[in-house]
Motif scaffolding. Structure first.
Motif, mmCIF file in Angstrom:
data_model
loop_
_atom_site.group_PDB
_atom_site.id
_atom_site.type_symbol
_atom_site.label_atom_id
_atom_site.label_comp_id
_atom_site.label_asym_id
_atom_site.label_seq_id
_atom_site.Cartn_x
_atom_site.Cartn_y
_atom_site.Cartn_z
ATOM 1 N N ARG A 63 58.122 22.201 52.880
ATOM 2 C CA ARG A 63 57.759 23.591 53.184
ATOM 3 C C ARG A 63 57.061 24.257 51.999
ATOM 4 N NH1 ARG A 63 62.410 23.377 56.803
ATOM 5 N NH2 ARG A 63 61.573 23.755 58.894
ATOM 6 N N VAL A 64 57.424 23.852 50.773
ATOM 7 C CA VAL A 64 56.676 24.330 49.597
ATOM 8 C C VAL A 64 55.235 23.850 49.693
ATOM 9 C CG1 VAL A 64 56.418 24.087 47.098
ATOM 10 C CG2 VAL A 64 58.679 24.506 48.074
ATOM 11 N N ALA A 65 55.047 22.580 50.081
ATOM 12 C CA ALA A 65 53.688 22.048 50.276
ATOM 13 C C ALA A 65 52.959 22.839 51.356
ATOM 14 C CB ALA A 65 53.759 20.569 50.641
ATOM 15 N N GLY A 66 53.673 23.212 52.427
ATOM 16 C CA GLY A 66 53.056 24.001 53.487
ATOM 17 C C GLY A 66 52.585 25.364 53.008
ATOM 18 N N VAL A 67 53.398 26.022 52.182
ATOM 19 C CA VAL A 67 53.008 27.326 51.618
ATOM 20 C C VAL A 67 51.776 27.176 50.733
ATOM 21 C CG1 VAL A 67 53.718 29.183 50.064
ATOM 22 C CG2 VAL A 67 55.326 28.308 51.760
ATOM 23 N N LEU A 68 51.755 26.148 49.893
ATOM 24 C CA LEU A 68 50.594 25.905 49.025
ATOM 25 C C LEU A 68 49.349 25.631 49.857
ATOM 26 C CD1 LEU A 68 52.310 23.677 46.316
ATOM 27 C CD2 LEU A 68 51.351 25.954 45.944
ATOM 28 N N ASP B 140 39.170 32.610 44.943
ATOM 29 C CA ASP B 140 38.756 31.221 44.735
ATOM 30 C C ASP B 140 39.608 30.546 43.661
ATOM 31 O OD1 ASP B 140 36.977 29.973 46.382
ATOM 32 O OD2 ASP B 140 35.188 30.758 45.398
ATOM 33 N N LEU B 141 39.870 31.246 42.573
ATOM 34 C CA LEU B 141 40.686 30.676 41.500
ATOM 35 C C LEU B 141 42.121 30.424 41.966
ATOM 36 C CD1 LEU B 141 39.456 32.656 38.364
ATOM 37 C CD2 LEU B 141 38.929 30.299 38.983
ATOM 38 N N LEU B 142 42.680 31.338 42.761
ATOM 39 C CA LEU B 142 44.020 31.128 43.315
ATOM 40 C C LEU B 142 44.031 29.917 44.242
ATOM 41 C CD1 LEU B 142 45.174 34.782 44.106
ATOM 42 C CD2 LEU B 142 46.036 33.278 42.301
ATOM 43 N N MET B 143 42.974 29.780 45.035
ATOM 44 C CA MET B 143 42.851 28.621 45.916
ATOM 45 C C MET B 143 42.851 27.329 45.112
ATOM 46 S SD MET B 143 40.430 26.158 46.983
ATOM 47 C CE MET B 143 38.770 26.838 46.896
ATOM 48 N N GLN B 144 42.088 27.322 44.010
ATOM 49 C CA GLN B 144 41.988 26.115 43.193
ATOM 50 C C GLN B 144 43.314 25.791 42.491
ATOM 51 O OE1 GLN B 144 38.528 27.223 40.873
ATOM 52 N NE2 GLN B 144 37.438 27.555 42.791
ATOM 53 N N LEU B 145 44.048 26.823 42.080
ATOM 54 C CA LEU B 145 45.352 26.599 41.462
ATOM 55 C C LEU B 145 46.322 25.985 42.481
ATOM 56 C CD1 LEU B 145 47.361 26.917 39.128
ATOM 57 C CD2 LEU B 145 47.780 29.259 39.907
ATOM 58 N N ALA B 146 46.366 26.558 43.690
ATOM 59 C CA ALA B 146 47.243 26.019 44.728
ATOM 60 C C ALA B 146 46.811 24.608 45.134
ATOM 61 C CB ALA B 146 47.232 26.943 45.947
ATOM 62 N N TYR B 147 45.506 24.381 45.175
ATOM 63 C CA TYR B 147 44.964 23.069 45.538
ATOM 64 C C TYR B 147 45.323 22.016 44.491
ATOM 65 C CZ TYR B 147 41.406 19.762 47.272
ATOM 66 O OH TYR B 147 40.754 18.665 47.772
ATOM 67 N N PHE B 148 45.419 22.425 43.242
ATOM 68 C CA PHE B 148 45.804 21.510 42.163
ATOM 69 C C PHE B 148 47.283 21.111 42.271
ATOM 70 C CE2 PHE B 148 47.541 20.908 37.848
ATOM 71 C CZ PHE B 148 46.816 19.778 37.475
ATOM 72 N N VAL B 149 48.140 22.083 42.621
ATOM 73 C CA VAL B 149 49.579 21.823 42.680
ATOM 74 C C VAL B 149 49.958 21.097 43.975
ATOM 75 C CG1 VAL B 149 51.872 22.898 42.641
ATOM 76 C CG2 VAL B 149 50.028 23.832 41.234
ATOM 77 N N LEU B 150 49.211 21.348 45.057
ATOM 78 C CA LEU B 150 49.551 20.800 46.365
ATOM 79 C C LEU B 150 49.770 19.285 46.370
ATOM 80 C CD1 LEU B 150 49.885 20.952 49.448
ATOM 81 C CD2 LEU B 150 47.376 20.979 49.624
#
Length: 244
Positions: free
Chosen positions: A9-14, A60-70
């Motif tokens: 579910r953490v992955a889903g939020v990201l 865009d930067l928030l997207m990239q941060l979440a995309y890195f952690v996902l």
């Protein structure tokens, strides 16, 4: 069981952050404010809506941060299925995020140019369009790795027994769709515009489906890999004894 469901579910939020922030920045902010064929119009629109343009930059930067952690979170779920492919998945996203972050300088450059003197001059308008075109092309280069990460992800989803197999199939098809769109864009840019949305549709469906499944259910079940390996070893041992 509860632990892996929480991780899912953490992955889903990201994943949801990636999707929402990406859509807001690309499909709303840049689609509303940027016309890559008209420098005067673009400069005037960005000047009147500078805060919105900056929000697109932050999004865009928030997207990239979440995309890195996902993929790091997904790695914890999928590494038992095939650790090597899970590592390739993480590496592909890491390269894509590096390209995207560097490319964000081209998104920010118009703000620096428009805050200077004579921002209505034709030279500044041409520079603004130059940087925004660079940003668009840089995004397409990163798309190569958007596609590549879907192949190991799709295979892992397909074979892990944790998710519906249909999602894995869509992700694998999405990989080849992204790669095809990448090639068409740089070889036949005018023709690719009409085909892009259809070619990348499997990727969109697969990623949306995986995101919502992670949020709603987490995983189907959690296989006990240790028990599975023990059973396989026991079966092999019995077969050898029977043959001897």
């Amino acid at each position: 069981m509860q632990s892996i469901k929480k991780t899912a579910r953490v992955a889903g939020v990201l994943y949801l952050i990636v999707i929402l922030c990406g859509i807001f920045a690309e499909k709303y902010v840049r689609a509303t404010l940027v016309d890559l064929t008209d420098g005067a119009k673009t400069v005037a629109t960005i000047s009147r809506n500078e805060l919105l343009f900056r929000l697109g930059f932050i999004s865009d930067l928030l997207m990239q941060l979440a995309y890195f952690v996902l993929p790091l979170v997904l790695f914890r779920i999928l590494k038992e299925t095939n650790k090597w492919l899970a590592q390739i998945m993480v590496l592909s996203v890491s390269v894509a995020v590096a390209i995207l972050c560097i490319n964000m300088l081209n998104h920010y450059a118009p703000l620096l140019l428009l805050n200077g003197e004579g921002f209505n001059s034709e030279q500044v308008q041409n520079q603004v369009l130059f940087h925004l075109n660079l940003h668009s092309n840089g995004y397409r280069i990163a798309q190569l790795f958007f596609g590549l990460w879907l192949l190991p992800l799709g295979y892992l989803v397909l074979t892990s027994k944790l998710f519906p197999k249909g999602i894995g199939v869509l992700l694998i098809l999405g990989c080849f769709g992204y790669l095809m769109d990448f090639v068409l864009y740089f070889l036949f840019p005018s023709e690719s515009k009409a085909l892009s949305e259809w070619i990348t549709l499997p990727a969109d469906l697969g990623e949306f489906s995986l995101c919502f499944y992670l949020l709603a259910k987490g995983v189907k079940k959690v296989p006990n890999h240790k028990c599975e390996r023990l059973a396989a070893n026991s079966k092999s041992y019995l077969q050898r004894n029977k043959q001897s």
